[in-house]
Design a protein around this motif. Structure first.
Motif, PDB file in Angstrom:
ATOM      1  N   ASN A  71     -27.146 -22.909 -11.761  1.00  0.00           N
ATOM      2  CA  ASN A  71     -27.235 -21.719 -10.902  1.00  0.00           C
ATOM      3  C   ASN A  71     -28.174 -20.700 -11.539  1.00  0.00           C
ATOM      4  O   ASN A  71     -27.844 -20.073 -12.543  1.00  0.00           O
ATOM      5  CB  ASN A  71     -25.845 -21.125 -10.711  1.00  0.00           C
ATOM      6  CG  ASN A  71     -25.866 -19.903  -9.801  1.00  0.00           C
ATOM      7  OD1 ASN A  71     -26.909 -19.555  -9.230  1.00  0.00           O
ATOM      8  ND2 ASN A  71     -24.731 -19.246  -9.663  1.00  0.00           N
ATOM      9  N   THR A  72     -29.352 -20.529 -10.947  1.00  0.00           N
ATOM     10  CA  THR A  72     -30.366 -19.627 -11.500  1.00  0.00           C
ATOM     11  C   THR A  72     -30.352 -18.246 -10.849  1.00  0.00           C
ATOM     12  O   THR A  72     -31.291 -17.468 -11.023  1.00  0.00           O
ATOM     13  CB  THR A  72     -31.768 -20.247 -11.362  1.00  0.00           C
ATOM     14  OG1 THR A  72     -32.024 -20.532  -9.976  1.00  0.00           O
ATOM     15  CG2 THR A  72     -31.873 -21.535 -12.168  1.00  0.00           C
ATOM     16  N   SER A  73     -29.298 -17.940 -10.109  1.00  0.00           N
ATOM     17  CA  SER A  73     -29.192 -16.620  -9.458  1.00  0.00           C
ATOM     18  C   SER A  73     -28.643 -15.611 -10.455  1.00  0.00           C
ATOM     19  O   SER A  73     -27.469 -15.221 -10.411  1.00  0.00           O
ATOM     20  CB  SER A  73     -28.287 -16.711  -8.226  1.00  0.00           C
ATOM     21  OG  SER A  73     -28.809 -17.621  -7.290  1.00  0.00           O
ATOM     22  N   ASN A  74     -29.478 -15.183 -11.381  1.00  0.00           N
ATOM     23  CA  ASN A  74     -29.072 -14.236 -12.416  1.00  0.00           C
ATOM     24  C   ASN A  74     -30.290 -13.443 -12.872  1.00  0.00           C
ATOM     25  O   ASN A  74     -31.408 -13.648 -12.370  1.00  0.00           O
ATOM     26  CB  ASN A  74     -28.414 -14.970 -13.589  1.00  0.00           C
ATOM     27  CG  ASN A  74     -29.263 -16.125 -14.094  1.00  0.00           C
ATOM     28  OD1 ASN A  74     -30.413 -15.943 -14.481  1.00  0.00           O
ATOM     29  ND2 ASN A  74     -28.705 -17.341 -14.083  1.00  0.00           N
ATOM     30  N   ALA A 107     -31.007 -21.194 -15.897  1.00  0.00           N
ATOM     31  CA  ALA A 107     -29.660 -21.697 -16.159  1.00  0.00           C
ATOM     32  C   ALA A 107     -29.719 -22.783 -17.215  1.00  0.00           C
ATOM     33  O   ALA A 107     -30.618 -23.637 -17.183  1.00  0.00           O
ATOM     34  CB  ALA A 107     -29.018 -22.248 -14.891  1.00  0.00           C
ATOM     35  N   VAL A 108     -28.786 -22.739 -18.140  1.00  0.00           N
ATOM     36  CA  VAL A 108     -28.659 -23.773 -19.158  1.00  0.00           C
ATOM     37  C   VAL A 108     -27.307 -24.454 -18.977  1.00  0.00           C
ATOM     38  O   VAL A 108     -26.263 -23.796 -18.974  1.00  0.00           O
ATOM     39  CB  VAL A 108     -28.764 -23.184 -20.580  1.00  0.00           C
ATOM     40  CG1 VAL A 108     -28.516 -24.277 -21.622  1.00  0.00           C
ATOM     41  CG2 VAL A 108     -30.139 -22.551 -20.790  1.00  0.00           C
ATOM     42  N   ASP A 155     -32.801 -25.238 -16.291  1.00  0.00           N
ATOM     43  CA  ASP A 155     -33.400 -24.997 -14.978  1.00  0.00           C
ATOM     44  C   ASP A 155     -34.077 -23.635 -14.997  1.00  0.00           C
ATOM     45  O   ASP A 155     -33.456 -22.623 -15.364  1.00  0.00           O
ATOM     46  CB  ASP A 155     -32.326 -25.004 -13.887  1.00  0.00           C
ATOM     47  CG  ASP A 155     -31.790 -26.394 -13.598  1.00  0.00           C
ATOM     48  OD1 ASP A 155     -32.478 -27.144 -12.888  1.00  0.00           O
ATOM     49  OD2 ASP A 155     -30.695 -26.723 -14.078  1.00  0.00           O
ATOM     50  N   LEU A 156     -35.343 -23.603 -14.601  1.00  0.00           N
ATOM     51  CA  LEU A 156     -36.101 -22.351 -14.503  1.00  0.00           C
ATOM     52  C   LEU A 156     -36.592 -22.184 -13.073  1.00  0.00           C
ATOM     53  O   LEU A 156     -37.444 -22.949 -12.605  1.00  0.00           O
ATOM     54  CB  LEU A 156     -37.290 -22.361 -15.464  1.00  0.00           C
ATOM     55  CG  LEU A 156     -36.981 -22.312 -16.960  1.00  0.00           C
ATOM     56  CD1 LEU A 156     -38.225 -22.653 -17.766  1.00  0.00           C
ATOM     57  CD2 LEU A 156     -36.444 -20.943 -17.343  1.00  0.00           C
TER      58      LEU A 156
END
Length: 208
Positions: A59-62, A67-68, A90-91
């Motif tokens: 989840n890269t919604s930050n 996300a790692v 994930d980038l």
């Protein structure tokens, strides 16, 4: 005589260590610098040696658009004592893993797809960086500050490996601005002014 006994004892100890095939972590116990105590072999199953989480997109919604997904000993008890672990990175577009260190491990990054600008800073403050493409690998020596940035126009994916089951992590920005260290001290040690420090503390959740 004592010297001979010591060598004999060392040989026996070494043989005992080598004779043990694995030491699956008993996560109910306490983690020490040498790892977790071993599960009884009678309760070890194949599930202890298989980890499926790296196949799932993070989840890269930050705030960092990244996300790692770790496969460290806490998530993957089979790596306990084996000197290895992994993670998925994930980038998203604009994604970045800020300057950080792994105190207990060297990192090897493999780009699955996309373009990632990655680099590290040596203890003599020399910078080594490059934009990596699919199939490239890069190593980040233990304890050195390093970073990864999505340099492409699409999401990027990498798999990272560590030579420790518990590599540790300290992110520089969070270490400086996500705590309760008084702003006046942060200002003196970073040469930033009060407004800049308080802005960064506000973004990252720090106080003081």
């Amino acid at each position: 005589m004592l010297h001979s006994l010591f060598l004999f004892s060392l040989i026996l100890t070494s043989n005992h260590v080598l004779a043990q095939d694995f030491c699956v972590a008993n996560l109910k116990g306490v983690q020490t610098p040498s790892g977790y105590a071993c599960k009884k072999e009678a309760v070890v199953t194949i599930d202890d040696f298989v980890f499926t989480g790296l196949g799932l997109e993070g989840n890269t919604s930050n705030i960092i658009n990244a996300a790692v997904t770790p496969a460290f000993v806490a998530q993957y008890p089979g790596v306990n004592g084996l000197g290895i672990s992994a993670a998925r990175l994930d980038l998203a577009l604009g994604g970045v893993v800020p300057m950080h260190t792994h105190p207990a491990a060297t990192e090897l990054l493999y780009v699955v797809h996309g373009h990632i600008t990655a680099g590290f800073i040596s203890s003599s403050n020399k910078v080594y960086y490059r934009t990596l493409k699919r199939g490239d690998i890069m190593i980040f020596p233990q304890g050195l500050l390093h970073f990864q940035i999505n340099a492409g126009k699409k999401p990027s994916l990498a798999i990272v490996n560590f030579n420790s089951p518990s590599p540790g992590l300290q992110i520089l920005d969070f270490a400086l601005f996500a705590n309760d260290l008084p702003s006046s001290l942060v200002e003196k040690t970073t040469f930033l002014d009060d407004a800049q420090v308080k802005k960064l503390k506000g973004v990252l959740g720090g106080t003081g």
